[in-house]
Motif scaffolding. Structure first.
Motif, PDB file in Angstrom:
ATOM      1  N   LEU A  63       0.477  -0.934   0.047  1.00  0.00           N
ATOM      2  CA  LEU A  63      -0.384  -0.130   0.281  1.00  0.00           C
ATOM      3  C   LEU A  63       0.710   1.121   0.103  1.00  0.00           C
ATOM      4  CD1 LEU A  63      -2.289   1.388   0.740  1.00  0.00           C
ATOM      5  CD2 LEU A  63      -2.555   0.933   2.772  1.00  0.00           C
ATOM      6  N   ARG A  64       1.978   1.334   1.155  1.00  0.00           N
ATOM      7  CA  ARG A  64       2.477   2.243   0.888  1.00  0.00           C
ATOM      8  C   ARG A  64       3.618   2.737  -0.190  1.00  0.00           C
ATOM      9  NH1 ARG A  64       5.743   0.675   5.099  1.00  0.00           N
ATOM     10  NH2 ARG A  64       4.361   1.245   6.397  1.00  0.00           N
ATOM     11  N   GLU A  65       3.885   1.713  -0.834  1.00  0.00           N
ATOM     12  CA  GLU A  65       4.578   1.448  -1.970  1.00  0.00           C
ATOM     13  C   GLU A  65       4.016   2.491  -3.490  1.00  0.00           C
ATOM     14  OE1 GLU A  65       6.286  -2.255  -3.076  1.00  0.00           O
ATOM     15  OE2 GLU A  65       7.864  -2.147  -1.063  1.00  0.00           O
ATOM     16  N   LYS A  66       2.615   1.657  -3.326  1.00  0.00           N
ATOM     17  CA  LYS A  66       2.123   2.041  -4.313  1.00  0.00           C
ATOM     18  C   LYS A  66       1.168   3.477  -3.793  1.00  0.00           C
ATOM     19  CE  LYS A  66      -2.648   0.856  -7.072  1.00  0.00           C
ATOM     20  NZ  LYS A  66      -1.414   0.709  -8.589  1.00  0.00           N
TER      21      LYS A  66
ATOM     22  N   LEU B  57      12.879  11.055  10.989  1.00  0.00           N
ATOM     23  CA  LEU B  57      13.460  10.550  12.310  1.00  0.00           C
ATOM     24  C   LEU B  57      12.743   9.244  13.071  1.00  0.00           C
ATOM     25  CD1 LEU B  57      15.836  10.319  15.467  1.00  0.00           C
ATOM     26  CD2 LEU B  57      13.770  11.842  15.796  1.00  0.00           C
ATOM     27  N   LYS B  58      11.314   9.819  13.241  1.00  0.00           N
ATOM     28  CA  LYS B  58      10.288   8.417  12.671  1.00  0.00           C
ATOM     29  C   LYS B  58      10.219   7.933  11.604  1.00  0.00           C
ATOM     30  CE  LYS B  58       5.651  10.222  12.929  1.00  0.00           C
ATOM     31  NZ  LYS B  58       4.594  10.523  12.916  1.00  0.00           N
ATOM     32  N   MET B  59      10.794   7.937  11.099  1.00  0.00           N
ATOM     33  CA  MET B  59       9.900   7.131   9.837  1.00  0.00           C
ATOM     34  C   MET B  59      11.870   6.764   9.354  1.00  0.00           C
ATOM     35  SD  MET B  59       6.793   6.779   9.602  1.00  0.00           S
ATOM     36  CE  MET B  59       6.469   6.502   8.315  1.00  0.00           C
ATOM     37  N   GLN B  60      12.289   6.546  10.523  1.00  0.00           N
ATOM     38  CA  GLN B  60      14.103   6.225   9.349  1.00  0.00           C
ATOM     39  C   GLN B  60      14.208   4.657   9.106  1.00  0.00           C
ATOM     40  OE1 GLN B  60      17.273   6.255  12.504  1.00  0.00           O
ATOM     41  NE2 GLN B  60      15.699   6.172  13.948  1.00  0.00           N
ATOM     42  N   ASN B  61      12.885   4.109   9.310  1.00  0.00           N
ATOM     43  CA  ASN B  61      13.556   2.821   8.784  1.00  0.00           C
ATOM     44  C   ASN B  61      12.142   2.252   7.895  1.00  0.00           C
ATOM     45  OD1 ASN B  61      15.205   1.295  11.066  1.00  0.00           O
ATOM     46  ND2 ASN B  61      13.675   1.266  11.962  1.00  0.00           N
ATOM     47  N   ILE B  62      11.150   3.941   6.982  1.00  0.00           N
ATOM     48  CA  ILE B  62      10.622   3.610   6.024  1.00  0.00           C
ATOM     49  C   ILE B  62      11.435   4.231   4.681  1.00  0.00           C
ATOM     50  CG2 ILE B  62       8.546   4.614   4.684  1.00  0.00           C
ATOM     51  CD1 ILE B  62       8.495   2.606   7.513  1.00  0.00           C
ATOM     52  N   THR B  63      11.068   3.565   3.593  1.00  0.00           N
ATOM     53  CA  THR B  63      11.828   3.738   2.793  1.00  0.00           C
ATOM     54  C   THR B  63      10.801   5.381   1.989  1.00  0.00           C
ATOM     55  OG1 THR B  63      12.888   1.246   1.908  1.00  0.00           O
ATOM     56  CG2 THR B  63      12.542   3.265   0.390  1.00  0.00           C
ATOM     57  N   ASN B  64      11.753   5.906   1.571  1.00  0.00           N
ATOM     58  CA  ASN B  64      11.306   7.530   1.112  1.00  0.00           C
ATOM     59  C   ASN B  64      10.502   8.675   1.682  1.00  0.00           C
ATOM     60  OD1 ASN B  64      12.330   6.376  -1.798  1.00  0.00           O
ATOM     61  ND2 ASN B  64      10.370   5.592  -2.631  1.00  0.00           N
ATOM     62  N   SER B  65      10.105   7.687   2.999  1.00  0.00           N
ATOM     63  CA  SER B  65      10.121   9.183   3.874  1.00  0.00           C
ATOM     64  C   SER B  65      10.459  10.256   3.641  1.00  0.00           C
ATOM     65  CB  SER B  65      10.754   8.600   5.659  1.00  0.00           C
ATOM     66  OG  SER B  65      11.961   9.159   5.300  1.00  0.00           O
ATOM     67  N   ASP B  66      11.098  10.713   3.008  1.00  0.00           N
ATOM     68  CA  ASP B  66      11.340  12.301   3.073  1.00  0.00           C
ATOM     69  C   ASP B  66      10.191  12.709   1.661  1.00  0.00           C
ATOM     70  OD1 ASP B  66      12.594  14.022   1.158  1.00  0.00           O
ATOM     71  OD2 ASP B  66      13.792  14.630   2.460  1.00  0.00           O
ATOM     72  N   LYS B  67      10.236  12.175   0.863  1.00  0.00           N
ATOM     73  CA  LYS B  67       9.058  12.519  -0.268  1.00  0.00           C
ATOM     74  C   LYS B  67       7.794  11.540  -0.130  1.00  0.00           C
ATOM     75  CE  LYS B  67       7.783   9.294  -4.557  1.00  0.00           C
ATOM     76  NZ  LYS B  67       7.850   8.525  -5.726  1.00  0.00           N
ATOM     77  N   ILE B  68       7.802  11.145   1.223  1.00  0.00           N
ATOM     78  CA  ILE B  68       6.033  10.931   2.132  1.00  0.00           C
ATOM     79  C   ILE B  68       5.634  12.188   2.514  1.00  0.00           C
ATOM     80  CG2 ILE B  68       5.253   9.671   3.278  1.00  0.00           C
ATOM     81  CD1 ILE B  68       6.681   7.198   2.964  1.00  0.00           C
ATOM     82  N   PHE B  69       6.765  12.739   2.924  1.00  0.00           N
ATOM     83  CA  PHE B  69       6.611  14.001   3.740  1.00  0.00           C
ATOM     84  C   PHE B  69       5.592  14.873   3.167  1.00  0.00           C
ATOM     85  CE2 PHE B  69       7.987  18.035   5.566  1.00  0.00           C
ATOM     86  CZ  PHE B  69       7.379  18.207   7.065  1.00  0.00           C
TER      87      PHE B  69
END
Length: 202
Positions: free
Chosen positions: A66-69, A143-155
């Motif tokens: 879901l997150r990737e899509k 910092l909270k999402m450091q283990n999530i790929t592309n967290s910068d883009k998600i933000f």
């Protein structure tokens, strides 16, 4: 009294909401309700599966898929978020309304709802808006999402759906500056609570 909490992503809405818990309050947390629906409501799961079967494995929603899509492109995000909101938002509003009706003996009912102002779908007596610079919020989020790929883009995608702090201030009955320490935010929140309680007692 129903108090709405509004702020950008990672602005400190959960912190401000939690401070009220010491003052005969209850908190409606829309994010948590969404998680509960996606995990436990068979009708919601079926509707999502009907519309987005590619994010399911053996009828179980795969959050990574879901997150990737969802965050692959802005266009894909807008398409998928519209599907999810059409399914979830009417139910969340109904749950919220029922929650508020059952809590009328409390001093404060806190609505911690993302896009509270933007959705214009919920009633509240007073609104607390939280101002926090985007760079500070981004650092907290990463910092909270450091283990999530592309967290910068998600933000960036999530932030694009929210109004600016400058516009947000126009809606607020009270404004909290959360650019500083947690202690500062707690102090500001308690001052607001004391002010409201004083007015209630007059």
């Amino acid at each position: 009294m129903i108090i709405g909490i509004s702020g950008g992503i990672s602005s400190g809405k959960n912190l401000v909401s939690s401070i009220f818990s010491n003052y005969d309050s209850v908190i409606f947390d829309a994010d948590q309700e969404v998680k509960n629906l996606i995990a436990n409501n068979s009708e919601v799961i079926r509707k999502i599966n009907d519309n987005l079967p590619e994010i399911f494995d053996n009828n179980i929603l795969n959050k990574n898929k879901l997150r990737e899509k969802l965050f692959s492109t802005n266009c894909e995000y807008n398409k998928i978020i519209t599907i999810l909101e059409d399914i979830l938002h009417p139910i969340i509003r109904m749950i919220c309304n029922d929650f508020v009706k059952l809590q009328n003996n409390k001093k404060f009912i806190i609505l911690n709802i993302p896009l509270l102002i933007e959705s214009n779908a919920y009633f509240y007596d007073k609104l607390i808006t939280i101002n926090c610079d985007k760079e500070i919020r981004k650092k907290r989020y990463l910092l909270k999402m450091q283990n999530i790929t592309n967290s910068d883009k998600i933000f960036e995608i999530l932030s694009s759906r929210q109004i600016s702090d400058i516009k947000r201030r126009d809606y607020g009955d009270f404004i909290i500056n959360n650019n500083k320490s947690i202690i500062s935010t707690i102090y500001q929140t308690k001052k607001i609570i004391e002010k409201v309680l004083t007015k209630q007692s007059q």
